[in-house]
Design a protein around this motif. Sequence first.
Motif, PDB file in Angstrom:
ATOM      1  N   GLU A   9       0.920  -1.328   0.067  1.00 60.79           N
ATOM      2  CA  GLU A   9      -0.526   0.274   0.493  1.00 60.79           C
ATOM      3  C   GLU A   9       0.930   0.994  -0.130  1.00 60.79           C
ATOM      4  O   GLU A   9       2.052   1.236   0.700  1.00 60.79           O
ATOM      5  CB  GLU A   9      -0.485   0.588   1.357  1.00 60.79           C
ATOM      6  N   PRO A  10       0.650   2.280  -0.930  1.00 63.96           N
ATOM      7  CA  PRO A  10       1.454   3.139  -0.775  1.00 63.96           C
ATOM      8  C   PRO A  10       2.030   3.794   0.437  1.00 63.96           C
ATOM      9  O   PRO A  10       2.951   4.849   0.723  1.00 63.96           O
ATOM     10  CB  PRO A  10       0.849   4.086  -2.034  1.00 63.96           C
ATOM     11  N   TRP A  11       0.598   3.597   1.320  1.00 64.94           N
ATOM     12  CA  TRP A  11       0.844   5.250   2.642  1.00 64.94           C
ATOM     13  C   TRP A  11       1.989   4.134   3.670  1.00 64.94           C
ATOM     14  O   TRP A  11       2.342   4.890   4.220  1.00 64.94           O
ATOM     15  CB  TRP A  11      -0.166   5.590   3.225  1.00 64.94           C
ATOM     16  N   LEU A  12       2.098   2.942   3.557  1.00 60.49           N
ATOM     17  CA  LEU A  12       3.246   1.864   4.489  1.00 60.49           C
ATOM     18  C   LEU A  12       4.055   1.856   4.012  1.00 60.49           C
ATOM     19  O   LEU A  12       5.111   2.293   4.580  1.00 60.49           O
ATOM     20  CB  LEU A  12       2.103   0.611   4.270  1.00 60.49           C
ATOM     21  N   LEU A  13       4.548   2.030   2.009  1.00 62.75           N
ATOM     22  CA  LEU A  13       6.465   2.189   1.353  1.00 62.75           C
ATOM     23  C   LEU A  13       6.225   3.666   2.219  1.00 62.75           C
ATOM     24  O   LEU A  13       7.656   3.702   2.068  1.00 62.75           O
ATOM     25  CB  LEU A  13       5.309   2.541  -0.135  1.00 62.75           C
ATOM     26  N   LEU A  14       5.274   4.755   1.852  1.00 64.00           N
ATOM     27  CA  LEU A  14       5.956   6.004   2.464  1.00 64.00           C
ATOM     28  C   LEU A  14       5.980   6.181   3.895  1.00 64.00           C
ATOM     29  O   LEU A  14       7.528   6.625   4.132  1.00 64.00           O
ATOM     30  CB  LEU A  14       5.019   6.792   2.580  1.00 64.00           C
ATOM     31  N   LEU A  15       5.813   5.614   4.811  1.00 65.19           N
ATOM     32  CA  LEU A  15       5.990   5.211   6.095  1.00 65.19           C
ATOM     33  C   LEU A  15       6.734   4.483   6.466  1.00 65.19           C
ATOM     34  O   LEU A  15       8.334   5.004   6.956  1.00 65.19           O
ATOM     35  CB  LEU A  15       4.884   4.277   7.055  1.00 65.19           C
ATOM     36  N   ILE A  16       7.340   3.590   5.200  1.00 63.22           N
ATOM     37  CA  ILE A  16       8.347   3.181   5.461  1.00 63.22           C
ATOM     38  C   ILE A  16      10.011   3.349   4.475  1.00 63.22           C
ATOM     39  O   ILE A  16      11.018   3.558   6.437  1.00 63.22           O
ATOM     40  CB  ILE A  16       8.409   1.931   4.679  1.00 63.22           C
ATOM     41  N   ILE A  17       9.690   3.973   3.981  1.00 67.03           N
ATOM     42  CA  ILE A  17      10.173   5.450   3.421  1.00 67.03           C
ATOM     43  C   ILE A  17      11.050   6.896   4.564  1.00 67.03           C
ATOM     44  O   ILE A  17      12.243   6.817   4.791  1.00 67.03           O
ATOM     45  CB  ILE A  17      10.199   6.547   1.816  1.00 67.03           C
ATOM     46  N   PHE A  18       9.565   7.300   4.938  1.00 63.83           N
ATOM     47  CA  PHE A  18      10.302   7.962   6.713  1.00 63.83           C
ATOM     48  C   PHE A  18      10.830   7.655   7.552  1.00 63.83           C
ATOM     49  O   PHE A  18      12.575   8.022   7.923  1.00 63.83           O
ATOM     50  CB  PHE A  18       8.667   8.401   6.924  1.00 63.83           C
ATOM     51  N   HIS A  19      10.767   6.059   8.024  1.00 58.88           N
ATOM     52  CA  HIS A  19      10.709   5.570   8.699  1.00 58.88           C
ATOM     53  C   HIS A  19      12.570   5.495   8.383  1.00 58.88           C
ATOM     54  O   HIS A  19      14.165   5.657   9.298  1.00 58.88           O
ATOM     55  CB  HIS A  19      10.411   4.533   9.150  1.00 58.88           C
ATOM     56  N   ALA A  20      13.257   5.346   7.463  1.00 56.55           N
ATOM     57  CA  ALA A  20      14.375   4.731   6.689  1.00 56.55           C
ATOM     58  C   ALA A  20      15.342   6.195   6.591  1.00 56.55           C
ATOM     59  O   ALA A  20      16.214   5.988   7.270  1.00 56.55           O
ATOM     60  CB  ALA A  20      14.509   3.997   5.272  1.00 56.55           C
ATOM     61  N   GLY A  21      14.766   6.773   6.153  1.00 57.63           N
ATOM     62  CA  GLY A  21      14.866   8.495   6.513  1.00 57.63           C
ATOM     63  C   GLY A  21      15.318   8.956   7.656  1.00 57.63           C
ATOM     64  O   GLY A  21      16.427   9.552   7.570  1.00 57.63           O
ATOM     65  N   LEU A  22      14.976   8.970   8.387  1.00 56.49           N
ATOM     66  CA  LEU A  22      14.735   9.286   9.620  1.00 56.49           C
ATOM     67  C   LEU A  22      15.542   8.566  10.432  1.00 56.49           C
ATOM     68  O   LEU A  22      16.468   9.637  10.889  1.00 56.49           O
ATOM     69  CB  LEU A  22      13.696   9.297  10.420  1.00 56.49           C
ATOM     70  N   LEU A  23      15.675   7.246  10.280  1.00 60.81           N
ATOM     71  CA  LEU A  23      17.166   6.343  10.591  1.00 60.81           C
ATOM     72  C   LEU A  23      18.507   7.392   9.948  1.00 60.81           C
ATOM     73  O   LEU A  23      19.364   7.656  10.967  1.00 60.81           O
ATOM     74  CB  LEU A  23      16.645   5.580  10.298  1.00 60.81           C
ATOM     75  N   THR A  24      18.532   7.085   8.547  1.00 59.28           N
ATOM     76  CA  THR A  24      19.614   7.617   8.331  1.00 59.28           C
ATOM     77  C   THR A  24      19.861   9.170   8.322  1.00 59.28           C
ATOM     78  O   THR A  24      21.367   9.775   8.579  1.00 59.28           O
ATOM     79  CB  THR A  24      19.590   8.011   6.666  1.00 59.28           C
ATOM     80  N   VAL A  25      18.867   9.625   8.438  1.00 61.90           N
ATOM     81  CA  VAL A  25      19.188  11.997   9.507  1.00 61.90           C
ATOM     82  C   VAL A  25      19.951  11.027  10.985  1.00 61.90           C
ATOM     83  O   VAL A  25      20.924  11.869  10.570  1.00 61.90           O
ATOM     84  CB  VAL A  25      18.037  12.115   9.554  1.00 61.90           C
ATOM     85  N   ALA A  26      19.183  10.120  11.441  1.00 64.44           N
ATOM     86  CA  ALA A  26      19.789  10.103  12.765  1.00 64.44           C
ATOM     87  C   ALA A  26      21.579  10.102  12.743  1.00 64.44           C
ATOM     88  O   ALA A  26      21.814  10.526  13.439  1.00 64.44           O
ATOM     89  CB  ALA A  26      19.116   9.168  13.565  1.00 64.44           C
ATOM     90  N   ILE A  27      22.000   9.117  12.271  1.00 68.08           N
ATOM     91  CA  ILE A  27      23.055   8.057  11.849  1.00 68.08           C
ATOM     92  C   ILE A  27      23.911   9.208  11.374  1.00 68.08           C
ATOM     93  O   ILE A  27      25.132   9.712  11.452  1.00 68.08           O
ATOM     94  CB  ILE A  27      22.571   6.806  11.276  1.00 68.08           C
ATOM     95  N   ARG A  28      23.543  10.567  10.183  1.00 66.88           N
ATOM     96  CA  ARG A  28      24.554  11.352   9.098  1.00 66.88           C
ATOM     97  C   ARG A  28      25.155  12.352  10.568  1.00 66.88           C
ATOM     98  O   ARG A  28      25.810  12.645  10.005  1.00 66.88           O
ATOM     99  CB  ARG A  28      23.587  11.384   8.072  1.00 66.88           C
ATOM    100  N   THR A  29      23.632  12.993  11.313  1.00 69.49           N
ATOM    101  CA  THR A  29      23.931  13.730  12.765  1.00 69.49           C
ATOM    102  C   THR A  29      24.299  12.945  13.309  1.00 69.49           C
ATOM    103  O   THR A  29      24.578  13.978  14.520  1.00 69.49           O
ATOM    104  CB  THR A  29      23.344  15.119  12.201  1.00 69.49           C
ATOM    105  N   ARG A  30      25.473  12.282  13.951  1.00 70.70           N
ATOM    106  CA  ARG A  30      25.383  11.717  14.844  1.00 70.70           C
ATOM    107  C   ARG A  30      26.247  12.609  15.931  1.00 70.70           C
ATOM    108  O   ARG A  30      26.524  12.471  17.043  1.00 70.70           O
ATOM    109  CB  ARG A  30      26.009  10.081  15.123  1.00 70.70           C
ATOM    110  N   GLU A  31      26.712  13.654  14.935  1.00 76.88           N
ATOM    111  CA  GLU A  31      28.122  14.585  15.877  1.00 76.88           C
ATOM    112  C   GLU A  31      27.643  15.471  15.991  1.00 76.88           C
ATOM    113  O   GLU A  31      28.260  16.471  17.207  1.00 76.88           O
ATOM    114  CB  GLU A  31      29.009  14.996  14.434  1.00 76.88           C
ATOM    115  N   ASN A  32      26.340  16.508  15.456  1.00 82.28           N
ATOM    116  CA  ASN A  32      25.377  17.154  16.244  1.00 82.28           C
ATOM    117  C   ASN A  32      24.378  17.223  16.716  1.00 82.28           C
ATOM    118  O   ASN A  32      23.403  16.698  16.821  1.00 82.28           O
ATOM    119  CB  ASN A  32      25.035  18.370  14.620  1.00 82.28           C
ATOM    120  N   ASN A  33      25.014  16.973  18.472  1.00 87.12           N
ATOM    121  CA  ASN A  33      24.077  16.830  19.183  1.00 87.12           C
ATOM    122  C   ASN A  33      22.819  17.797  19.439  1.00 87.12           C
ATOM    123  O   ASN A  33      21.591  16.950  19.738  1.00 87.12           O
ATOM    124  CB  ASN A  33      25.218  17.237  20.592  1.00 87.12           C
TER     125      ASN A  33
END
Length: 179
Positions: free
Chosen positions: A64-88
């Motif tokens: 379902e498109p909304w579930l795919l978007l939700l998965i992409i949102f969570h993956a993107g948020l995790l990516t941002v969390a990992i990439r900004t790990r030096e920015n408290n």
Amino acid sequence: MEEERGGAVAEAAAAAMASIDGMAGMVEDLSIEMRRQWDYVASAPDGALLGPVFSFLRAVDWMEPWLLLLIIFHAGLLTVAIRTRENNNMQMLLFTFGLLSVYSAEKINTLLARNWERFSRKPYFDREGVFVSTVWSGPLLLIGTVILVNTLRTLVKLLVKWKRAELKHRAYLARKRSS
């Protein structure tokens, strides 16, 4: 003046060590509880614990498109969390956003339960909020855990740096007194 600062440093070090001892006790308690839970899981008959998980995964239409978007949102948020790990500041912003989003999950579930026909083929949203807890809150809590572990790692690095500076300062004072 130097002695006052040295006393303050020693007092702060003692407070930090007391805090670390408290955390060690909490980790030990957590370890005991995890061993108890592991023993429970290990003694369960085959499939008794994973059966409901696989049933849930099969029951959801993950295309379902909304579930795919939700998965992409969570993956993107995790990516941002990992990439900004030096920015408290960014880490704390993400952590706060995640926790506020989890806190709002009940309201989100109620809203989605009333309007599911607009975006979904199936009514996933039950009164207990199990589905929202699984697909919304669960990933956010995991991302929050990643951020928390990173924050603790940063704190440990800072404590080590501080302790090294303290030891260098003590060595400097000892050399100064002896000469």
